[in-house]
Scaffold this motif. Structure first.
Motif, PDB file in Angstrom:
ATOM      1  N   GLY A  25     -12.044   8.941  23.110  1.00  0.00           N
ATOM      2  CA  GLY A  25     -11.204   8.182  22.199  1.00  0.00           C
ATOM      3  C   GLY A  25     -11.899   7.981  20.859  1.00  0.00           C
ATOM      4  O   GLY A  25     -11.284   8.096  19.800  1.00  0.00           O
ATOM      5  N   SER A  28     -11.739  11.179  19.016  1.00  0.00           N
ATOM      6  CA  SER A  28     -10.380  11.407  18.535  1.00  0.00           C
ATOM      7  C   SER A  28     -10.110  10.644  17.249  1.00  0.00           C
ATOM      8  O   SER A  28      -9.605  11.190  16.268  1.00  0.00           O
ATOM      9  CB  SER A  28      -9.369  10.981  19.618  1.00  0.00           C
ATOM     10  N   GLY A  29     -10.433   9.356  17.240  1.00  0.00           N
ATOM     11  CA  GLY A  29     -10.208   8.553  16.046  1.00  0.00           C
ATOM     12  C   GLY A  29     -11.083   8.970  14.881  1.00  0.00           C
ATOM     13  O   GLY A  29     -10.695   8.842  13.721  1.00  0.00           O
ATOM     14  N   GLY A  64      -4.478   7.879  23.450  1.00  0.00           N
ATOM     15  CA  GLY A  64      -5.433   7.821  22.364  1.00  0.00           C
ATOM     16  C   GLY A  64      -4.835   8.250  21.034  1.00  0.00           C
ATOM     17  O   GLY A  64      -5.114   7.655  19.983  1.00  0.00           O
ATOM     18  N   SER A  65      -3.987   9.285  21.055  1.00  0.00           N
ATOM     19  CA  SER A  65      -3.365   9.770  19.826  1.00  0.00           C
ATOM     20  C   SER A  65      -2.398   8.748  19.252  1.00  0.00           C
ATOM     21  O   SER A  65      -2.266   8.620  18.029  1.00  0.00           O
ATOM     22  CB  SER A  65      -2.630  11.094  20.079  1.00  0.00           C
ATOM     23  N   GLY A  68      -4.562   6.089  17.569  1.00  0.00           N
ATOM     24  CA  GLY A  68      -5.241   6.649  16.412  1.00  0.00           C
ATOM     25  C   GLY A  68      -4.297   7.009  15.281  1.00  0.00           C
ATOM     26  O   GLY A  68      -4.586   6.750  14.108  1.00  0.00           O
ATOM     27  N   LEU A 219      -3.610  13.843  14.511  1.00  0.00           N
ATOM     28  CA  LEU A 219      -3.387  12.883  15.588  1.00  0.00           C
ATOM     29  C   LEU A 219      -1.895  12.618  15.817  1.00  0.00           C
ATOM     30  O   LEU A 219      -1.442  12.512  16.964  1.00  0.00           O
ATOM     31  CB  LEU A 219      -4.103  11.567  15.279  1.00  0.00           C
ATOM     32  N   SER A 252      -9.811   5.145  26.181  1.00  0.00           N
ATOM     33  CA  SER A 252      -9.554   5.797  24.897  1.00  0.00           C
ATOM     34  C   SER A 252      -8.886   4.876  23.890  1.00  0.00           C
ATOM     35  O   SER A 252      -9.051   5.049  22.676  1.00  0.00           O
ATOM     36  CB  SER A 252      -8.689   7.046  25.116  1.00  0.00           C
ATOM     37  N   THR A 256     -10.638   4.940  20.340  1.00  0.00           N
ATOM     38  CA  THR A 256      -9.941   5.495  19.181  1.00  0.00           C
ATOM     39  C   THR A 256      -9.963   4.540  18.003  1.00  0.00           C
ATOM     40  O   THR A 256     -10.127   4.949  16.841  1.00  0.00           O
ATOM     41  CB  THR A 256      -8.481   5.826  19.549  1.00  0.00           C
TER      42      THR A 256
END
Length: 304
Positions: A25, A28-29, A64-65, A68, A219, A252, A256
């Motif tokens: 996470g 991802s962020g 997570g997306s 983010g 994202l 996550s 994120t």
């Protein structure tokens, strides 16, 4: 604390899984890659069947997306027009990719194909990004590199179907992001990734989008692509373990947020260097697994 996974048919340590989610996470962020490049290999390394690792990894990226992309949207880092054009291709690619995964799993070749895809794609992309980011940090982009980027832009500007993307400050053919999205959809279905590790470098170096807009747009697109693939993998291949996905999402969500905030205080070159190091590290780990202990990594590859 042990948790039984009904789809994977195994016990795992719940805190280990949550820590996996926290780590990916954050990545991802920070970089916009969705974290799937780490989740799928990590799950396979601890014994989760490859198809379940891929399907659950895609489903996990949704949580997570979502967090983010919302954080980056509030900061004005999402090019909505670009994201929706990308989605037109990625949804099609995701549908086709899920069918291909089903065929490969039935033939017993899915785990080997996944590993080779990781080693080849991550190795090439990670090495290229690492070299470029190190040169950028030293202020040595080079005349040849600039000349190549100008040539790429010239080719893109001659393609039909030109569109304006004001947030990114670009004008290019809609065919470019559609084809890019299609490839991302395929990778999401076959590798359990959001495709950001391919899309982010292309958006940076080929489309020449601003780094922070790339992260936010990537994202946002990953959110809807992985949601589609996760639903298809669960319905068609029964490859999404809900308990495993939930534990990953819990980690996550927090990771994120931390990643998005950390990325806001880093230069574009620094973000690319972090991404390059992670990508190369995963490629090396997957490559070593092919030669050192393949029987351990693939011991559950044929579990239905």
């Amino acid at each position: 604390m042990e948790l039984f996974l009904p789809i994977a048919h195994m016990d795992v340590n719940i805190w280990l899984i949550v820590s996996f989610g926290l780590a990916v996470g954050f990545l991802s962020g920070l970089t916009g890659v969705g974290g799937g490049i780490l989740i799928t290999p990590l799950l396979i390394f601890i014994g989760v069947p490859p198809l379940v690792a891929v399907g659950t990894g895609a489903a996990q990226i949704v949580g997570g997306s979502a967090i983010g992309s919302y954080a980056h949207w509030r900061m004005g880092n999402v090019d909505m027009r670009m994201a929706f054009v990308l989605l037109a291709g990625s949804w099609t690619g995701g549908l086709i990719g899920v069918h291909i995964a089903r065929i490969l799993e039935a033939g017993g070749h899915f785990s080997l194909v996944v590993t080779f895809l990781y080693v080849i794609l991550l190795g090439v992309i990670g090495t290229s990004m690492l070299i470029e980011s190190l040169l950028a940090l030293r202020g040595r982009h080079g005349h040849a590199s600039q000349k190549n980027r100008t040539k790429n832009q010239s080719i893109l500007q001659r393609l039909p179907g030109q569109m304006d993307f004001p947030v990114s400050g670009l004008r290019l053919s809609f065919l470019t992001p559609v084809l890019l999205g299609f490839g991302v959809g395929l990778l999401t279905a076959l590798m359990g990734v959001g495709g950001g590790f391919v899309m982010v470098p292309i958006m940076l170096y080929v489309l020449k989008m601003p780094t922070k807009v790339v992260v936010g747009t990537s994202l946002f697109q990953l959110l809807f692509t992985t949601a589609e693939v996760g639903i298809l993998q669960a319905g068609m291949n029964h490859a999404v373990d809900p308990y495993l996905a939930l534990a990953l999402v819990l980690g996550s969500i927090f990771g994120t947020q931390f990643g998005a905030r950390a990325g806001a205080h880093m230069k574009g070159e620094q973000l690319r260097l972090v991404l390059a190091l992670v990508v190369v590290g995963v490629a090396i780990k997957m490559g070593l697994g092919l030669f050192i202990a393949p029987e351990h990594i693939f011991s559950m590859a044929r579990v239905v």
